[in-house]
Scaffold this motif. Structure first.
Motif, short mmCIF file in Angstrom:
data_model
loop_
_atom_site.label_atom_id
_atom_site.label_comp_id
_atom_site.label_asym_id
_atom_site.label_seq_id
_atom_site.Cartn_x
_atom_site.Cartn_y
_atom_site.Cartn_z
N HIS A 191 50.20 10.68 -46.20
CA HIS A 191 49.74 10.90 -47.58
C HIS A 191 50.90 10.74 -48.56
O HIS A 191 50.76 10.09 -49.61
CB HIS A 191 49.12 12.29 -47.70
CG HIS A 191 48.64 12.62 -49.08
ND1 HIS A 191 47.49 12.09 -49.62
CD2 HIS A 191 49.19 13.39 -50.07
CE1 HIS A 191 47.33 12.54 -50.86
NE2 HIS A 191 48.35 13.32 -51.15
N VAL A 192 52.05 11.30 -48.22
CA VAL A 192 53.22 11.19 -49.11
C VAL A 192 53.73 9.76 -49.17
O VAL A 192 54.04 9.24 -50.24
CB VAL A 192 54.35 12.14 -48.64
CG1 VAL A 192 55.61 11.93 -49.47
CG2 VAL A 192 53.90 13.60 -48.75
N ASN A 195 51.52 7.85 -51.51
CA ASN A 195 51.26 8.38 -52.86
C ASN A 195 52.50 8.95 -53.55
O ASN A 195 52.36 9.68 -54.53
CB ASN A 195 50.18 9.47 -52.78
CG ASN A 195 48.86 8.96 -52.30
OD1 ASN A 195 48.09 8.37 -53.05
ND2 ASN A 195 48.57 9.16 -51.01
N PHE A 196 53.70 8.59 -53.09
CA PHE A 196 54.91 9.18 -53.65
C PHE A 196 55.11 8.87 -55.13
O PHE A 196 55.80 9.60 -55.84
CB PHE A 196 56.14 8.71 -52.86
CG PHE A 196 56.40 7.24 -52.95
CD1 PHE A 196 57.13 6.71 -54.01
CD2 PHE A 196 55.92 6.38 -51.99
CE1 PHE A 196 57.36 5.35 -54.10
CE2 PHE A 196 56.15 5.01 -52.07
CZ PHE A 196 56.87 4.50 -53.13
N SER A 197 54.51 7.77 -55.60
CA SER A 197 54.70 7.38 -57.01
C SER A 197 53.86 8.23 -57.96
O SER A 197 54.02 8.17 -59.18
CB SER A 197 54.37 5.91 -57.21
OG SER A 197 53.01 5.64 -56.89
N LYS A 198 52.96 9.04 -57.41
CA LYS A 198 52.11 9.91 -58.20
C LYS A 198 52.58 11.35 -58.07
O LYS A 198 53.43 11.68 -57.25
CB LYS A 198 50.66 9.80 -57.72
CG LYS A 198 50.13 8.38 -57.58
CD LYS A 198 48.78 8.38 -56.90
CE LYS A 198 48.31 6.96 -56.61
NZ LYS A 198 47.02 6.96 -55.86
N GLU A 199 51.96 12.21 -58.85
CA GLU A 199 52.25 13.64 -58.70
C GLU A 199 51.60 14.15 -57.42
O GLU A 199 50.43 13.90 -57.16
CB GLU A 199 51.70 14.42 -59.89
CG GLU A 199 51.98 15.92 -59.80
CD GLU A 199 51.43 16.69 -60.98
OE1 GLU A 199 51.50 17.93 -60.96
OE2 GLU A 199 50.89 16.05 -61.91
N ILE A 200 52.36 14.83 -56.60
CA ILE A 200 51.85 15.41 -55.35
C ILE A 200 52.09 16.91 -55.43
O ILE A 200 53.23 17.37 -55.39
CB ILE A 200 52.56 14.82 -54.12
CG1 ILE A 200 52.37 13.30 -54.06
CG2 ILE A 200 52.06 15.48 -52.84
CD1 ILE A 200 53.10 12.64 -52.92
N ILE A 229 59.06 19.94 -50.62
CA ILE A 229 59.59 19.34 -51.85
C ILE A 229 60.80 18.46 -51.53
O ILE A 229 60.94 17.36 -52.07
CB ILE A 229 59.97 20.41 -52.87
CG1 ILE A 229 58.73 21.20 -53.31
CG2 ILE A 229 60.65 19.78 -54.09
CD1 ILE A 229 57.64 20.35 -53.93
N GLN A 230 61.65 18.93 -50.64
CA GLN A 230 62.81 18.14 -50.24
C GLN A 230 62.37 16.84 -49.58
O GLN A 230 62.93 15.76 -49.86
CB GLN A 230 63.68 18.94 -49.26
CG GLN A 230 64.94 18.21 -48.79
CD GLN A 230 65.72 19.01 -47.76
OE1 GLN A 230 65.36 20.16 -47.44
NE2 GLN A 230 66.76 18.42 -47.21
N PHE A 231 61.36 16.91 -48.75
CA PHE A 231 60.84 15.72 -48.08
C PHE A 231 60.29 14.71 -49.08
O PHE A 231 60.60 13.51 -49.02
CB PHE A 231 59.75 16.11 -47.08
CG PHE A 231 59.03 14.94 -46.48
CD1 PHE A 231 59.65 14.13 -45.54
CD2 PHE A 231 57.73 14.63 -46.88
CE1 PHE A 231 58.99 13.05 -44.99
CE2 PHE A 231 57.06 13.54 -46.34
CZ PHE A 231 57.69 12.75 -45.39
N VAL A 232 59.48 15.17 -50.03
CA VAL A 232 58.92 14.29 -51.04
C VAL A 232 60.02 13.62 -51.85
O VAL A 232 59.98 12.41 -52.11
CB VAL A 232 57.96 15.05 -51.98
CG1 VAL A 232 57.52 14.17 -53.14
CG2 VAL A 232 56.74 15.55 -51.21
N ASN A 233 61.02 14.40 -52.24
CA ASN A 233 62.14 13.84 -53.01
C ASN A 233 62.91 12.79 -52.20
O ASN A 233 63.35 11.78 -52.75
CB ASN A 233 63.07 14.95 -53.47
CG ASN A 233 62.51 15.73 -54.64
OD1 ASN A 233 61.70 15.21 -55.41
ND2 ASN A 233 62.93 16.98 -54.79
N CYS A 258 59.02 5.72 -59.15
CA CYS A 258 59.14 6.44 -57.87
C CYS A 258 58.59 7.86 -57.94
O CYS A 258 58.75 8.63 -56.99
CB CYS A 258 60.60 6.47 -57.42
SG CYS A 258 61.25 4.84 -56.98
N GLY A 259 57.96 8.21 -59.06
CA GLY A 259 57.27 9.50 -59.13
C GLY A 259 58.01 10.62 -59.82
O GLY A 259 57.52 11.75 -59.85
#
Length: 287
Positions: A191-192, A195-200, A229-233, A258-259
């Motif tokens: 999912h990340v 969709n990383f370019s959007k708000e998650i 949060i660290q993973f998404v970043n 990149c979000g």
């Protein structure tokens, strides 16, 4: 993303090593691990890879070595999935204990054993060593019998006599995944990635995992050894580095693509992750 335990040499129990050539529309394996060590050369593809706790983009002409029981996956971007034969790779697998046991009959294998122990962090090769190993692996794909075994020994000799490689996972990384892990983390990773370019937001991913926010945060940190949060970043920064390498757009535009919701936040997280600012990173590429 759960790492599935895989039996790479199933059906080849008498073999110490095997090679495989893969040509598919996209890489389709799950996050998994296996006893066998694995050399992987990416002939053609790009996307994101996870090896242990290392997350980064990958492109064609990349050569990595994955040690025993080290979780890993290569994931293609969703927009690339309709490209025919977008994922092409060559791989070498070998059972380290069986290999050491055999080779120890002929010579001292302590140096090789030490290298295999280091490889449990994952390695990426570069420079002349990468080109040499790539050439040997390509020859092994089309060889059989004694010539193929000679090439395997030549590969090890090259590998042990050079330090043109970098570690991927952090020092002290250990595989903390357990057999009862289900598909919760697998769904979240994909999912990340898509969709990383959007708000998650945390509520969204907690629902996907069918967990409360608190339970999900604890579960994710225990399994991945990092916060969500660290993973998404890290996913977003890896994409930013890819775009900077490709010299696409201004840094400000890349941040939003990149979000990230602000340039200052992007600069701060980029420096925390990479140790330098985006501008400094770009300048290093130009040297």
């Amino acid at each position: 993303m759960k790492p599935v335990f895989a039996k790479v040499l199933e059906g080849f129990e008498t073999n110490i090593f095997v090679t495989r050539e893969i040509n598919r529309p996209f890489f389709s394996t799950e996050f998994h691990f296996h006893k066998e060590c694995q050399f992987t050369y990416i002939v053609k593809s790009e996307g994101r890879r996870m090896i242990g706790d290392s997350l980064d983009t990958f492109t064609s002409d990349e050569l990595t070595f994955i040690g025993s029981d080290l979780p890993h996956v290569w994931h293609n971007d969703s927009q690339d999935l309709n490209i025919n034969h977008a994922a092409s790779s060559m791989a070498l697998y070998f059972e380290p204990d069986k290999l050491i046991s055999t080779l120890s009959l002929f010579f001292n294998t302590s140096k090789l054993e030490q290298f295999f122990a280091q490889s449990q962090r994952g390695l990426i090769f570069h420079g002349k060593l990468k080109n040499d190993l790539k050439s040997i692996l390509q020859k092994m794909i089309s060889s059989e019998g004694i010539p193929k075994t000679i090439l395997l020994l030549e590969l090890f000799q090259k590998m042990l006599n050079s330090q043109e490689y970098s570690f991927l996972s952090s020092p002290g990384y250990t595989n903390t995944y357990i057999a009862k892990d289900n598909e919760k983390i697998d769904k979240i990773f994909r999912h990340v990635f898509d969709n990383f370019s959007k708000e998650i937001n945390l509520e969204e991913v907690s629902k996907i995992a069918n967990m409360t926010k608190h339970a999900f945060c604890r579960y994710f940190k225990t399994r991945t050894q990092k916060t969500f949060i660290q993973f998404v970043n890290e996913v977003r920064i890896s994409q930013a580095c890819k775009l900077i390498n490709e010299d696409k757009n201004q840094i400000g535009n890349i941040a939003y693509d990149c979000g990230f919701n602000s340039l200052s936040n992007f600069n701060k997280i980029f420096k925390t992750t990479k140790g330098i600012t985006p501008s400094e990173y770009k300048n290093e590429l130009l040297k």
